[in-house]
Design a protein around this motif. Structure first.
Motif, PDB file in Angstrom:
ATOM      1  N   LEU A  88       7.230   4.019  10.488  1.00  0.00           N
ATOM      2  CA  LEU A  88       7.385   2.704  11.292  1.00  0.00           C
ATOM      3  C   LEU A  88       8.699   2.656  11.807  1.00  0.00           C
ATOM      4  N   TYR A  89       9.478   2.613  10.752  1.00  0.00           N
ATOM      5  CA  TYR A  89      10.991   2.242  11.060  1.00  0.00           C
ATOM      6  C   TYR A  89      11.745   3.575  11.821  1.00  0.00           C
ATOM      7  N   HIS A  90      11.454   4.776  11.440  1.00  0.00           N
ATOM      8  CA  HIS A  90      12.118   5.933  11.730  1.00  0.00           C
ATOM      9  C   HIS A  90      11.319   6.751  12.831  1.00  0.00           C
ATOM     10  N   GLY A  91      10.266   6.359  12.892  1.00  0.00           N
ATOM     11  CA  GLY A  91       9.191   6.978  14.027  1.00  0.00           C
ATOM     12  C   GLY A  91       8.728   6.112  15.189  1.00  0.00           C
ATOM     13  N   VAL A  92       7.821   5.206  15.068  1.00  0.00           N
ATOM     14  CA  VAL A  92       7.265   4.262  15.850  1.00  0.00           C
ATOM     15  C   VAL A  92       8.514   3.381  16.482  1.00  0.00           C
ATOM     16  N   LYS A  93       9.298   2.847  15.727  1.00  0.00           N
ATOM     17  CA  LYS A  93      10.153   1.851  16.157  1.00  0.00           C
ATOM     18  C   LYS A  93      11.096   2.546  17.314  1.00  0.00           C
ATOM     19  N   SER A  94      11.588   3.729  16.580  1.00  0.00           N
ATOM     20  CA  SER A  94      12.505   4.451  17.601  1.00  0.00           C
ATOM     21  C   SER A  94      11.881   4.813  19.001  1.00  0.00           C
ATOM     22  N   LYS A  95      10.291   4.996  19.002  1.00  0.00           N
ATOM     23  CA  LYS A  95       9.908   5.601  20.121  1.00  0.00           C
ATOM     24  C   LYS A  95      10.070   4.551  21.399  1.00  0.00           C
ATOM     25  N   ARG A  96      10.337   3.422  21.184  1.00  0.00           N
ATOM     26  CA  ARG A  96      10.393   2.394  21.919  1.00  0.00           C
ATOM     27  C   ARG A  96       9.261   1.991  22.767  1.00  0.00           C
ATOM     28  N   ARG A  97       8.158   2.302  22.338  1.00  0.00           N
ATOM     29  CA  ARG A  97       6.890   1.934  22.927  1.00  0.00           C
ATOM     30  C   ARG A  97       5.764   2.074  21.951  1.00  0.00           C
ATOM     31  N   ARG A  98       4.582   1.582  22.308  1.00  0.00           N
ATOM     32  CA  ARG A  98       3.404   1.528  21.361  1.00  0.00           C
ATOM     33  C   ARG A  98       3.268   2.819  20.578  1.00  0.00           C
ATOM     34  N   GLY A  99       3.051   2.740  19.547  1.00  0.00           N
ATOM     35  CA  GLY A  99       2.802   3.892  18.559  1.00  0.00           C
ATOM     36  C   GLY A  99       1.738   3.685  17.446  1.00  0.00           C
ATOM     37  N   LEU A 100       1.403   4.868  16.834  1.00  0.00           N
ATOM     38  CA  LEU A 100       0.130   4.770  15.878  1.00  0.00           C
ATOM     39  C   LEU A 100       0.507   5.152  14.755  1.00  0.00           C
ATOM     40  N   ILE A 101       0.159   4.602  13.602  1.00  0.00           N
ATOM     41  CA  ILE A 101       0.373   5.335  12.061  1.00  0.00           C
ATOM     42  C   ILE A 101      -0.851   5.481  11.599  1.00  0.00           C
ATOM     43  N   THR A 102      -1.046   6.557  11.103  1.00  0.00           N
ATOM     44  CA  THR A 102      -2.474   7.046  10.306  1.00  0.00           C
ATOM     45  C   THR A 102      -2.327   7.167   9.164  1.00  0.00           C
ATOM     46  N   VAL A 103      -3.049   6.679   8.184  1.00  0.00           N
ATOM     47  CA  VAL A 103      -3.068   7.109   6.590  1.00  0.00           C
ATOM     48  C   VAL A 103      -4.285   7.660   6.387  1.00  0.00           C
ATOM     49  N   ARG A 104      -4.330   8.905   5.682  1.00  0.00           N
ATOM     50  CA  ARG A 104      -5.475   9.697   5.507  1.00  0.00           C
ATOM     51  C   ARG A 104      -5.355   9.810   3.925  1.00  0.00           C
ATOM     52  N   ALA A 105      -6.643   9.794   3.210  1.00  0.00           N
ATOM     53  CA  ALA A 105      -6.751  10.475   1.780  1.00  0.00           C
ATOM     54  C   ALA A 105      -8.212  10.955   1.593  1.00  0.00           C
ATOM     55  N   ARG A 106      -8.141  12.450   1.293  1.00  0.00           N
ATOM     56  CA  ARG A 106      -9.470  13.143   1.278  1.00  0.00           C
ATOM     57  C   ARG A 106      -9.201  14.440   0.362  1.00  0.00           C
ATOM     58  N   PRO A 107     -10.252  14.834  -0.168  1.00  0.00           N
ATOM     59  CA  PRO A 107     -10.260  16.065  -1.064  1.00  0.00           C
ATOM     60  C   PRO A 107      -9.662  17.140  -0.289  1.00  0.00           C
ATOM     61  N   LYS A 108      -8.800  17.703  -1.091  1.00  0.00           N
ATOM     62  CA  LYS A 108      -8.335  19.116  -0.628  1.00  0.00           C
ATOM     63  C   LYS A 108      -9.113  20.086  -1.049  1.00  0.00           C
ATOM     64  N   ASN A 109      -9.647  20.087  -2.157  1.00  0.00           N
ATOM     65  CA  ASN A 109     -10.507  21.199  -2.959  1.00  0.00           C
ATOM     66  C   ASN A 109     -11.021  20.257  -4.262  1.00  0.00           C
ATOM     67  N   ALA A 110     -11.674  21.103  -5.011  1.00  0.00           N
ATOM     68  CA  ALA A 110     -12.268  20.391  -6.269  1.00  0.00           C
ATOM     69  C   ALA A 110     -11.261  19.601  -7.130  1.00  0.00           C
ATOM     70  N   SER A 111     -10.063  20.254  -7.147  1.00  0.00           N
ATOM     71  CA  SER A 111      -9.044  19.541  -8.323  1.00  0.00           C
ATOM     72  C   SER A 111      -7.996  19.086  -7.417  1.00  0.00           C
ATOM     73  N   GLN A 112      -7.944  19.006  -6.266  1.00  0.00           N
ATOM     74  CA  GLN A 112      -6.510  18.430  -5.748  1.00  0.00           C
ATOM     75  C   GLN A 112      -7.081  17.352  -4.470  1.00  0.00           C
ATOM     76  N   ILE A 113      -6.052  16.323  -4.362  1.00  0.00           N
ATOM     77  CA  ILE A 113      -6.510  15.409  -3.158  1.00  0.00           C
ATOM     78  C   ILE A 113      -5.205  15.426  -1.987  1.00  0.00           C
ATOM     79  N   LEU A 114      -5.495  15.197  -0.811  1.00  0.00           N
ATOM     80  CA  LEU A 114      -4.409  15.539   0.126  1.00  0.00           C
ATOM     81  C   LEU A 114      -4.440  14.124   0.764  1.00  0.00           C
ATOM     82  N   LEU A 115      -2.940  13.377   0.874  1.00  0.00           N
ATOM     83  CA  LEU A 115      -2.819  12.341   1.318  1.00  0.00           C
ATOM     84  C   LEU A 115      -1.820  12.566   2.548  1.00  0.00           C
TER      85      LEU A 115
END
Length: 181
Positions: A75-102
């Motif tokens: 928000l503060y270093h990406g979207v606000k610095s853009k000076r126009r509307r921006g989108l932040i996306t948060v994702r969480a999903r399995p990477k494989n059987a033993s790891q998670i990707l955030l």
């Protein structure tokens, strides 16, 4: 007004989480959602957000206070610095059987190549020293990840100036009944 009070209440309740260092990914996502609701009220003209979480990772445990500092940076270093509307996306999903990707991604200003190289060098620093300087939030999160999950884990950043940034974390898939690493 009720929405912001509810979001603030949820944010603090999950932040405290009865003194526990480990919470479920579902709880960490809800804390992050509460933070985003509060910020959306404040920055309604410039910020939108999406949260995409696979159901199969919600009950895995995570060291608390990992996602919200990354979202705050977006928000503060990406979207606000853009000076126009921006989108932040948060994702969480399995990477494989033993790891998670955030992932926390924004379509903000992105890093200039020299700044990206500097931040990546800080993230690659495997010392246990925590430095109190600009960029402390992301560096602190990275050091905590390495301390609790192991030095093979940590944050990675992809960024393109004027396009946006994606901060990723691969972490072990742990359940509440699994001993903490």
């Amino acid at each position: 007004m009720i929405d912001i009070v509810t979001a603030l209440s949820n944010f603090f309740r999950i932040s405290l989480s009865k003194g526990r260092d480990w919470i479920t990914i579902g709880e960490e996502i809800e804390r992050t959602r509460s933070y985003l609701i509060i910020q959306k009220m404040r920055y309604r003209d410039i910020m939108d957000y999406q949260i995409d979480v696979a159901d199969e990772v919600r009950n895995n445990t995570i060291l608390k206070l990992i996602l919200q500092p990354l979202v705050e940076n977006a928000l503060y270093h990406g979207v606000k610095s853009k000076r126009r509307r921006g989108l932040i996306t948060v994702r969480a999903r399995p990477k494989n059987a033993s790891q998670i990707l955030l992932e926390v991604e924004d379509d903000g200003i992105g890093f200039a190549p020299d700044k990206l190289a500097q931040v990546r060098a800080q993230l690659d620093d495997n010392s246990d020293e925590i430095r109190f300087e600009r960029g402390f939030g992301i560096n602190n999160v990275n050091k905590r990840i390495k301390l609790y999950y192991g030095k093979q884990y940590g944050l990675s950043i992809k960024s393109e100036y004027q396009i946006g940034t994606c901060v990723s974390l691969v972490m072990p898939a742990l359940k509440e009944d699994t001993p903490n690493p």
